[in-house]
Scaffold this active site. Structure first.
Site, short mmCIF file in Angstrom:
data_model
loop_
_atom_site.label_atom_id
_atom_site.label_comp_id
_atom_site.label_asym_id
_atom_site.label_seq_id
_atom_site.Cartn_x
_atom_site.Cartn_y
_atom_site.Cartn_z
N ASN A 1 72.00 -42.74 -34.48
CA ASN A 1 72.07 -41.44 -33.78
C ASN A 1 72.40 -40.25 -34.67
OD1 ASN A 1 71.56 -43.08 -31.63
ND2 ASN A 1 73.54 -42.81 -30.63
N ASN B 1 70.05 -35.51 -33.50
CA ASN B 1 70.67 -34.81 -34.64
C ASN B 1 69.70 -34.60 -35.80
OD1 ASN B 1 73.29 -34.33 -33.58
ND2 ASN B 1 73.80 -36.49 -33.87
N TYR C 1 74.53 -39.87 -37.25
CA TYR C 1 75.87 -39.66 -37.82
C TYR C 1 75.88 -40.16 -39.27
CZ TYR C 1 76.70 -38.36 -33.07
OH TYR C 1 76.60 -37.73 -31.85
N MET D 1 79.79 -44.60 -25.54
CA MET D 1 79.41 -43.29 -25.00
C MET D 1 80.54 -42.29 -25.23
SD MET D 1 77.72 -44.41 -21.36
CE MET D 1 79.02 -45.61 -21.02
N THR D 2 80.22 -41.21 -25.90
CA THR D 2 81.20 -40.15 -26.10
C THR D 2 81.61 -39.55 -24.75
OG1 THR D 2 80.37 -39.59 -28.29
CG2 THR D 2 81.53 -37.86 -27.12
N ARG E 1 74.72 -45.40 -19.43
CA ARG E 1 75.08 -44.41 -18.41
C ARG E 1 75.45 -45.02 -17.05
NH1 ARG E 1 71.96 -38.71 -19.05
NH2 ARG E 1 72.32 -38.45 -21.27
N HIS F 1 79.15 -47.32 -36.59
CA HIS F 1 78.10 -46.48 -35.99
C HIS F 1 77.12 -46.07 -37.08
CE1 HIS F 1 75.96 -44.07 -33.29
NE2 HIS F 1 76.92 -43.31 -32.78
#
Length: 366
Positions: free
Chosen positions: A179, A236, A181, A26-27, A324, A176
Site C-alpha cells: 500500500n 500512495n 508505505y 485497517m487504520t 471493512r 507492512h
C-alpha cells in the site's frame, strides 16, 4: 461442526487459530498521542471471533508516524498499551498480530513528534494532500532520501518494535510491505530511484524488505512474523511496473527461505483498484511455499463465504482476510457462519476520534 473450510481450525506455525478468518489490518486513527488505549482494547476484543486479528498499521519509530492518531510500538508507554489490547483479545479467545508500518514518505512533519522527519528511499514526493489535526489538509512534503545509516537504523527500529510486541504479549507481527508505505516504497521504482545496493535492480529493490524480515525473524522467531504485500497496488502514487511479476516471485522465494509464518497478499479490486494478475498471485504462492511448504498464504479482497470456501478447497490460499465488514460487524464470523445479514459501516467515522463508528456497532440479534 460446520462443513465450510472457512470455519475450520488452522495451525499457523505453532499458533492455533479457531478458524481461517483473518481480520485484515485497517487504520482507525483512535490512538490519541500515538498510544494504544482502553477504547482500542475494547474494539479488538469485540472482534476476537476472528481466527487471527491483524492490527492497524503501527509505527516502529517517530519517523514512521505519518498519519494523525496512529499508534506506535517503540516506547514503553505504547508497549504497555498494546499489552492491554493483547490481554483483552486473549481473554476472548482470540489471536492477534500487530502490523508494523513505517509510513516513509506518506506523512507530514505536523503529524510527527519533535525531532522526527519524513524520510524515504528517494526524495520523491507524493501528489495531493494529507490530513493534520492542527492545520487541516496539507500538501505532502518532499521526503529526505535515506542514507545508509538511516536504513540500518530503521531496520533496528523494526526489530526493537517486534521485540516490544512479543514483550507486550502479542502473538506476532506483520510487516507492512504493501500500500505504498516504506517497505513498498523500496520495492517500487516509482518511489525508489536509488543507484546503490538498495535500488536500481529488482534484487536491490527487494533488499530492504528481505533484510527487515530477516532481522525481525532472527529477533523473535520467523514463526511469529508475517508480511503483507500488494503487487499492482496503486495506493500512495505507486503502480505496476515492468518486471513486477518476476521481482515479486523472487521476493517470495527469499521470504520462503526465511520460513516466515505467512505472506498476506492485498487485492483491493473490490474498492476500484486494479486486480492483481492471477498468474502473479499463483507464482508468489508457489515461490514462497517452495522454501516453506508449511507457511500460510493469506488471500484478501471482497470475499464472501462461498468464494472463500472455494479458494481454500482449491488450496489457492490457507487463510482469508476480511476488512471493512469487520468495522460494522464485530461478530462477523458468527454472522457469516449463520447467514445473518451484515451491517454497512459509516465511512464518515472510519478515522475520527472516539467510540462513534468504532465500538458502538451492535451484535446481530439471534
Amino acid at each position: 461442526m460446520s462443513t465450510h473450510p472457512l470455519f475450520t481450525p488452522y495451525l499457523l506455525s505453532r499458533i492455533e487459530l479457531k478458524n481461517r478468518v483473518v481480520m485484515s489490518p485497517m487504520t482507525r486513527s483512535r490512538a490519541i498521542g500515538n498510544v494504544p488505549n482502553d477504547l482500542m482494547a475494547e474494539y479488538y476484543a469485540q472482534r476476537a471471533g476472528a481466527g487471527l486479528i491483524v492490527t492497524e498499521g503501527t509505527s516502529p519509530s517517530p519517523n514512521g508516524l505519518g498519519y494523525s492518531r496512529i499508534p506506535g510500538i517503540f516506547s514503553e508507554e505504547q508497549t504497555q498499551g498494546w499489552g492491554k489490547v493483547a490481554d483483552a483479545v486473549h481473554h476472548k479467545g482470540g489471536r492477534i498480530f500487530v502490523q508494523i508500518m513505517h509510513t516513509g514518505r506518506v506523512g507530514h512533519p505536523i503529524n510527527l513528534p519533535a525531532g522526527a522527519e519524513v524520510i524515504a528511499p528517494s526524495a520523491v514526493g507524493l501528489s495531493g494532500n494529507i490530513w493534520t489535526d492542527s492545520e487541516g489538509n496539507q500538501k505532502y512534503p518532499v521526503p529526505r532520501e535515506m542514507n545508509s545509516e538511516d536504513i540500518q537504523k530503521t531496520i533496528r527500529e523494526f526489530v526493537h518494535s517486534a521485540e516490544n510486541a512479543i514483550r507486550a504479549g502479542l502473538d506476532g507481527v506483520e510487516l507492512h510491505g504493501a500500500n505504498g508505505y516504506l517497505i513498498d516504497q523500496f520495492l517500487n521504482p516509482a518511489a525508489n530511484q536509488r543507484t546503490d545496493q538498495y535500488g536500481g535492480s529488482p534484487a536491490n529493490r527487494n533488499r530492504f524488505a528481505i533484510e527487515v524480515a530477516a532481522a525481525v525473524s532472527k529477533a523473535i522467531g520467523p514463526e511469529r512474523v508475517g508480511i503483507r504485500i500488494s503487487p499492482y497496488g496503486v495506493f500512495n502514487d505507486l503502480g505496476s511496473f515492468e518486471g513486477l511479476e518476476e521481482q515479486y516471485e523472487e521476493l517470495a522465494k527469499e521470504l520462503g527461505k526465511l520460513k516466515l509464518a505467512y505472506v498476506h497478499i492485498v487485492d483491493h479490486s473490490s474498492m476500484g483498484a486494479p486486480k492483481p494478475n492471477a498468474s502473479t498471485v499463483q507464482k508468489i504462492r508457489t515461490a514462497y511455499k517452495s522454501g516453506n511448504p508449511a507457511g500460510a498464504y493469506i488471500l484478501s479482497g471482497g470475499y464472501d463465504v462461498t468464494r472463500a470456501d472455494a479458494d481454500l478447497e482449491a488450496h489457492a490460499g490457507d487463510l482469508i482476510g476480511f476488512g471493512r465488514h469487520f468495522i460494522a460487524n464485530p461478530d462477523l464470523v458468527d454472522r457469516l457462519k449463520n447467514g445473518l445479514p451484515l451491517t454497512s459501516p459509516d465511512e464518515g467515522t472510519f478515522y475520527t476520534p472516539g467510540e462513534k463508528g468504532y465500538t458502538d456497532y451492535a451484535y446481530a440479534a439471534r
